[in-house]
Design an enzyme around this catalytic site. Structure first.
Site, PDB file in Angstrom:
ATOM      1  N   ASP A 179      35.225  39.732  77.813  1.00 51.94           N
ATOM      2  CA  ASP A 179      35.078  38.882  76.633  1.00 51.94           C
ATOM      3  C   ASP A 179      34.632  37.494  77.112  1.00 51.94           C
ATOM      4  OD1 ASP A 179      35.418  38.269  73.887  1.00 51.94           O
ATOM      5  OD2 ASP A 179      37.441  37.571  74.224  1.00 51.94           O
TER       6      ASP A 179
ATOM      7  N   ARG B  27      45.700  51.719  70.520  1.00 53.37           N
ATOM      8  CA  ARG B  27      45.144  52.049  71.839  1.00 53.37           C
ATOM      9  C   ARG B  27      44.722  53.513  71.925  1.00 53.37           C
ATOM     10  NH1 ARG B  27      46.143  47.825  75.476  1.00 53.37           N
ATOM     11  NH2 ARG B  27      48.053  46.653  75.165  1.00 53.37           N
TER      12      ARG B  27
ATOM     13  N   GLU C 152      37.653  47.978  83.706  1.00 53.71           N
ATOM     14  CA  GLU C 152      38.213  47.183  82.605  1.00 53.71           C
ATOM     15  C   GLU C 152      37.811  47.765  81.262  1.00 53.71           C
ATOM     16  OE1 GLU C 152      40.032  45.193  81.244  1.00 53.71           O
ATOM     17  OE2 GLU C 152      40.304  43.273  82.242  1.00 53.71           O
ATOM     18  N   ASP C 153      38.591  47.444  80.245  1.00 53.51           N
ATOM     19  CA  ASP C 153      38.229  47.854  78.891  1.00 53.51           C
ATOM     20  C   ASP C 153      37.095  47.003  78.333  1.00 53.51           C
ATOM     21  OD1 ASP C 153      39.844  45.588  78.844  1.00 53.51           O
ATOM     22  OD2 ASP C 153      41.225  46.332  77.305  1.00 53.51           O
TER      23      ASP C 153
ATOM     24  N   PHE D 125      36.281  41.777  66.851  1.00 47.38           N
ATOM     25  CA  PHE D 125      37.495  42.230  67.515  1.00 47.38           C
ATOM     26  C   PHE D 125      37.628  43.740  67.357  1.00 47.38           C
ATOM     27  CE2 PHE D 125      41.935  43.009  68.321  1.00 47.38           C
ATOM     28  CZ  PHE D 125      42.163  42.200  69.415  1.00 47.38           C
TER      29      PHE D 125
HETATM   30  P1  IMP Z   1      38.608  37.584  78.810  1.00 47.07           P
HETATM   31  O1  IMP Z   1      39.352  36.960  79.933  1.00 47.07           O
HETATM   32  O2  IMP Z   1      38.388  36.622  77.674  1.00 47.07           O
HETATM   33  O3  IMP Z   1      37.319  38.262  79.218  1.00 47.07           O
HETATM   34  O4  IMP Z   1      39.604  38.607  78.131  1.00 47.07           O
HETATM   35  C1  IMP Z   1      39.665  39.893  78.443  1.00 47.07           C
HETATM   36  C2  IMP Z   1      40.872  40.548  77.783  1.00 47.07           C
HETATM   37  O5  IMP Z   1      41.095  40.127  76.431  1.00 47.07           O
HETATM   38  C3  IMP Z   1      40.554  42.003  77.711  1.00 47.07           C
HETATM   39  O6  IMP Z   1      40.900  42.659  78.907  1.00 47.07           O
HETATM   40  C4  IMP Z   1      41.350  42.444  76.511  1.00 47.07           C
HETATM   41  O7  IMP Z   1      42.656  42.773  76.901  1.00 47.07           O
HETATM   42  C5  IMP Z   1      41.375  41.241  75.598  1.00 47.07           C
HETATM   43  N1  IMP Z   1      40.326  41.364  74.540  1.00 47.07           N
HETATM   44  C6  IMP Z   1      39.164  40.689  74.461  1.00 47.07           C
HETATM   45  N2  IMP Z   1      38.446  41.058  73.384  1.00 47.07           N
HETATM   46  C7  IMP Z   1      39.160  42.028  72.773  1.00 47.07           C
HETATM   47  C8  IMP Z   1      38.944  42.846  71.584  1.00 47.07           C
HETATM   48  O8  IMP Z   1      37.927  42.774  70.872  1.00 47.07           O
HETATM   49  N3  IMP Z   1      39.928  43.729  71.277  1.00 47.07           N
HETATM   50  C9  IMP Z   1      41.060  43.873  72.030  1.00 47.07           C
HETATM   51  N4  IMP Z   1      41.300  43.142  73.139  1.00 47.07           N
HETATM   52  C10 IMP Z   1      40.365  42.228  73.507  1.00 47.07           C
HETATM   53 MG    MG Z   2      42.083  44.166  79.540  1.00 42.50          MG
END
Ligand code: IMP
Ligand code: MG
Length: 174
Positions: free
Chosen positions: A101, A163, A97-98, A150
């Site tokens: 969050d 990206r 994963e990237d 962010f």
């Molecule tokens: P989670 O379910 O809240 O952990 O969300 C994860 C997804 O939200 C990641 O895979 C990203 O696609 C997006 N995301 C969360 N934080 C960021 C950020 O700082 N920049 C860009 N995308 C983010």
């Molecule tokens: Mg993602």
């Protein structure tokens, strides 16, 4: 208003970290085969770079998910937009994963993948924002823990842009 990118993690640091993670993963899975799963689109740059640094045999698959409902009312249930091509039965799976969050997407996704009969499932993320965690997710391999800002670049987008930046940065308005 013009946008400017402030560098948070420079390109050299990411490349160094990717090498380090690749070596660790290769050692941990020595004598085995690794099935890497990329969560599109954000994970794709990291997954490709990481795969190049892994020395054991690797196969790869891709999936795309989106959250149900509005952003403010996230149920944590994710919809599969593109499913995997291959079954997971008996495989050593590494989800790439990237960023983790809130952890909502990953906690749901990992449970779903575990139900498909893999031998093991681990998670590798380039970035982790631990302060934002709502759902407990066990991360096996982390590139960088970052503050609650962010970020964009190395696969991460702001409205589908940025990206392709080779570093991680924060979007700032002038
Ligand atoms: P989670 O379910 O809240 O952990 O969300 C994860 C997804 O939200 C990641 O895979 C990203 O696609 C997006 N995301 C969360 N934080 C960021 C950020 O700082 N920049 C860009 N995308 C983010
Ligand atoms: Mg993602």
């Amino acid at each position: 208003m013009a946008e400017r990118i402030r560098v948070m993690v420079p390109e050299e640091d990411i490349n160094e970290k990717v090498k380090e993670l690749g070596a660790r993963i290769s050692k941990d899975y020595e004598g085995k085969e690794l099935h890497m799963i990329c969560v599109l689109k954000g994970g794709v740059f990291f997954m490709c770079e990481l795969a190049k640094r892994i020395t054991i045999p690797v196969t790869m698959d891709f999936m795309s998910v989106s959250s149900y409902g509005s952003e403010t009312k996230s149920s944590g249930v994710v919809k599969i937009v593109k499913d995997l091509d291959e079954p997971l039965v008996g495989k050593e799976v590494l989800v790439v994963e990237d960023i983790v969050d809130s952890g909502r997407t990953l906690s749901y996704l990992l449970e779903m993948l575990k139900d498909r009969g893999p031998k093991s499932v681990r998670l590798c993320t380039l970035l982790d924002k631990p302060d934002r965690r709502v759902k407990d997710v066990h991360v096996d391999y982390t590139g960088f823990e970052i503050p609650d800002e962010f970020v964009v670049g190395f696969g991460l987008d702001y409205d589908q842009r940025y990206r392709n930046l080779p570093y991680i940065g924060v979007v700032e308005q002038d």
